[in-house]
Motif scaffolding. Structure first.
Motif, short mmCIF file in Angstrom:
data_model
loop_
_atom_site.label_atom_id
_atom_site.label_comp_id
_atom_site.label_asym_id
_atom_site.label_seq_id
_atom_site.Cartn_x
_atom_site.Cartn_y
_atom_site.Cartn_z
N LYS A 1 7.86 9.29 7.47
CA LYS A 1 7.16 10.33 8.23
C LYS A 1 6.40 11.27 7.31
CE LYS A 1 10.23 10.39 12.27
NZ LYS A 1 11.11 11.23 13.12
N ARG A 2 6.96 11.54 6.15
CA ARG A 2 6.34 12.48 5.22
C ARG A 2 5.70 11.80 4.01
NH1 ARG A 2 10.23 17.02 3.40
NH2 ARG A 2 11.58 15.25 2.88
N ASN A 3 5.89 10.47 3.90
CA ASN A 3 5.37 9.74 2.75
C ASN A 3 5.90 10.30 1.43
OD1 ASN A 3 3.81 8.03 4.37
ND2 ASN A 3 2.10 9.45 4.37
N LEU A 4 7.21 10.51 1.37
CA LEU A 4 7.84 11.09 0.19
C LEU A 4 9.01 10.21 -0.25
CD1 LEU A 4 7.90 14.88 1.16
CD2 LEU A 4 6.39 13.76 -0.48
N PRO A 5 9.22 10.09 -1.56
CA PRO A 5 10.35 9.30 -2.06
C PRO A 5 11.68 10.03 -1.84
CG PRO A 5 9.23 10.34 -3.88
CD PRO A 5 8.41 10.64 -2.67
N ILE A 6 12.69 9.26 -1.54
CA ILE A 6 14.05 9.79 -1.41
C ILE A 6 14.90 9.35 -2.60
CG2 ILE A 6 16.16 9.78 -0.01
CD1 ILE A 6 14.37 9.20 2.43
N ARG A 7 14.71 8.10 -2.99
CA ARG A 7 15.48 7.56 -4.11
C ARG A 7 14.68 6.47 -4.81
NH1 ARG A 7 21.42 5.52 -2.90
NH2 ARG A 7 21.77 7.78 -3.15
N GLU B 1 0.80 -1.22 0.00
CA GLU B 1 0.00 0.00 0.00
C GLU B 1 0.84 1.27 0.00
OE1 GLU B 1 -3.00 0.07 3.00
OE2 GLU B 1 -3.31 -2.09 2.91
N ASP B 2 2.14 1.10 0.14
CA ASP B 2 2.99 2.27 0.33
C ASP B 2 3.12 3.16 -0.91
OD1 ASP B 2 3.36 1.46 2.89
OD2 ASP B 2 5.31 0.54 2.53
N LEU B 3 3.07 2.54 -2.09
CA LEU B 3 3.16 3.36 -3.31
C LEU B 3 2.02 4.36 -3.38
CD1 LEU B 3 4.24 0.88 -6.12
CD2 LEU B 3 5.50 2.86 -5.27
N ASN B 4 0.82 3.95 -2.97
CA ASN B 4 -0.32 4.87 -2.98
C ASN B 4 -0.09 6.03 -2.04
OD1 ASN B 4 -1.72 3.24 -4.79
ND2 ASN B 4 -2.69 2.06 -3.16
N LEU B 5 0.51 5.75 -0.89
CA LEU B 5 0.79 6.81 0.06
C LEU B 5 1.85 7.77 -0.48
CD1 LEU B 5 0.86 4.96 3.52
CD2 LEU B 5 -0.83 6.61 2.70
N VAL B 6 2.85 7.22 -1.14
CA VAL B 6 3.90 8.06 -1.72
C VAL B 6 3.32 8.97 -2.79
CG1 VAL B 6 6.00 8.05 -3.11
CG2 VAL B 6 5.80 6.52 -1.15
N MET B 7 2.48 8.42 -3.65
CA MET B 7 1.88 9.24 -4.70
C MET B 7 0.97 10.30 -4.11
SD MET B 7 3.30 8.28 -7.38
CE MET B 7 2.37 9.41 -8.41
N ALA B 8 0.25 9.96 -3.04
CA ALA B 8 -0.59 10.95 -2.38
C ALA B 8 0.28 12.04 -1.76
CB ALA B 8 -1.44 10.28 -1.30
N GLY B 9 1.43 11.66 -1.21
CA GLY B 9 2.35 12.64 -0.65
C GLY B 9 2.88 13.57 -1.71
N MET B 10 3.16 13.02 -2.88
CA MET B 10 3.66 13.85 -3.98
C MET B 10 2.60 14.83 -4.46
SD MET B 10 5.92 11.21 -6.21
CE MET B 10 6.35 12.52 -7.33
N ASP B 11 1.36 14.39 -4.45
CA ASP B 11 0.28 15.28 -4.88
C ASP B 11 0.15 16.50 -3.98
OD1 ASP B 11 -0.37 13.70 -7.01
OD2 ASP B 11 -1.97 12.61 -5.96
N GLY B 12 0.68 16.41 -2.77
CA GLY B 12 0.58 17.51 -1.83
C GLY B 12 1.75 18.46 -1.84
N THR B 13 2.70 18.24 -2.72
CA THR B 13 3.87 19.12 -2.76
C THR B 13 3.82 20.03 -3.98
OG1 THR B 13 6.28 19.17 -2.62
CG2 THR B 13 5.31 17.56 -4.11
#
Length: 289
Positions: free
Chosen positions: A252-258, A35-47
Motif C-alpha cells: 500500500k505504501r511501497n515501502l520495505p519491511i524486511r 518492477e517492484d524494486l523501482n516502486l520501493v526505491m521511489a517510496g523511499m525517496d519520499g520519506t
C-alpha cells in the motif's frame, strides 16, 4: 560480537520511504514483480527517515562462526545520511537504535563495546564520514548500509519473482542474482576488504636498526597478506556462488519491511571434501517518517 578487525583465513565471506500518492502511480500489488524494486526505491525517496535493526552471520558447513555474528541498528535521515551502530544480541542493547543518538552510542554503555559509522551519499556515491576507531581498517558496518544494498540490488543482473503465501497486507519478492553478478559482487567486496587491511612496507637503507626491524616486520606482514589474497582468490575462482534476496514490502505504501540476503558458496575443501559457506543478513525497517 564479530571481530571487526580481521578477515578470517579460509573464508571468502569475511571478509528503504513514505507512501506514494496513487495519482498516476500503481501500488506494488498491481505491478509485475520485476518492477517492484523501482516502486520501493521511489517510496523511499519520499520519506524523511527510517530506523532499522538487523543481524549478519557466517555459517560454515551449517555451523555458525560465533565471532562472525554482528547485530546492528541505525537510522536514515534526509534521504542521504545513514548512521549504523553495533548492538548486542537478545535485546541486550547498549542503547536502542531508535532511542539513542550518535553521541551516546559513540560513548558506549558500561563495558559493552559499541561500534559505529556514519555515511553520506555525495555525487551518487556513499562516503564514510566517521567510524569507530575500534573498527580499524576493516569496517563490516559499511557494507550493511541498507540504502546502498537496495540501490545496488536495483541495478544488478537478477531474476525477480513473487513468493507465494505472504502474510496478509504484505508482499515478498524473491530476487536471485545471476551467477555472473553474484561472482562480480563478491569479488568486489573481497577486494575492498583486503585492500582495507593491506599493511604498508617501508624501509630505508640508512634507517636505524630498530626502524629496520620494524620495517622488516611490516614487510613480512605484507608478504603474508599477499599470500592470503592469493589463497582467497583461488578459492573464489573455484567456488560456486549463489546469492538470493528476499524483500518484504508493504504494497500500500511501497515501502520495505524486511530485507534478507543469503549468499552461499561451495568450493573444494581439505582432502577433497566440499566446504559450504553461507553469509546471511537480515534487516527490519520501522518508524518511517
Amino acid at each position: 560480537m564479530m571481530n571487526l578487525r580481521c578477515v578470517r583465513t579460509g573464508t571468502l565471506a569475511l571478509l528503504m520511504l513514505s507512501s506514494l500518492t496513487f495519482s498516476g502511480c500503481a501500488g506494488v500489488k498491481d505491478k509485475p514483480a520485476a518492477e517492484d524494486l523501482n516502486l520501493v526505491m521511489a517510496g523511499m525517496d519520499g520519506t524523511d527517515g527510517v530506523s532499522f535493526e538487523g543481524a549478519a552471520a557466517l555459517l560454515i558447513d551449517g555451523k555458525t562462526i560465533p565471532e562472525s555474528s554482528l547485530y546492528y541498528g541505525g537510522k536514515v535521515a534526509d534521504h542521504n545520511r545513514v548512521s549504523l551502530y553495533s548492538l548486542l544480541p537478545d535485546g541486550g542493547h547498549p542503547a536502542s537504535a531508535a532511542e539513542s543518538g550518535p553521541r551516546s552510542l559513540e560513548q558506549g554503555s558500561g563495558d559493552a563495546p559499541v561500534y559505529y559509522t556514519r555515511m553520506v551519499k555525495e555525487d551518487g556515491k556513499w562516503t564514510m564520514k566517521k567510524a569507530s576507531p575500534a573498527l580499524g581498517g576493516s569496517n563490516p558496518l559499511e557494507a550493511l548500509n541498507p540504502l546502498r544494498q537496495l540501490e545496488e540490488l536495483e541495478k544488478m543482473g537478477k531474476k525477480v519473482t513473487e513468493e507465494a503465501g505472504s502474510a496478509r497486507g504484505t508482499r515478498v519478492l524473491r530476487i536471485e542474482l545471476t551467477a555472473e553478478e553474484a561472482r562480480r559482487q563478491l569479488s568486489a567486496e573481497l577486494a575492498q576488504k583486503m585492500q582495507a587491511i593491506k599493511p604498508a612496507a617501508r624501509i630505508g637503507a640508512a634507517a636505524p636498526a630498530d626502524t629496520q626491524a620494524k620495517a622488516l616486520a611490516a614487510k613480512t606482514a605484507l608478504w603474508e597478506w599477499e599470500q592470503k589474497q592469493t589463497e582467497l582468490q583461488q578459492r573464489l575462482n573455484q567456488a560456486d556462488i549463489r546469492t538470493v534476496y528476499y524483500l518484504k514490502v508493504d504494497p500500500k505504501r511501497n515501502l520495505p519491511i524486511r530485507l534478507t540476503s543469503n549468499r552461499t558458496l561451495t568450493y573444494p575443501g581439505k582432502a577433497g571434501a566440499t566446504t559450504e559457506e553461507a553469509y546471511i543478513t537480515q534487516v527490519d525497517f520501522y518508524g518511517y517518517q
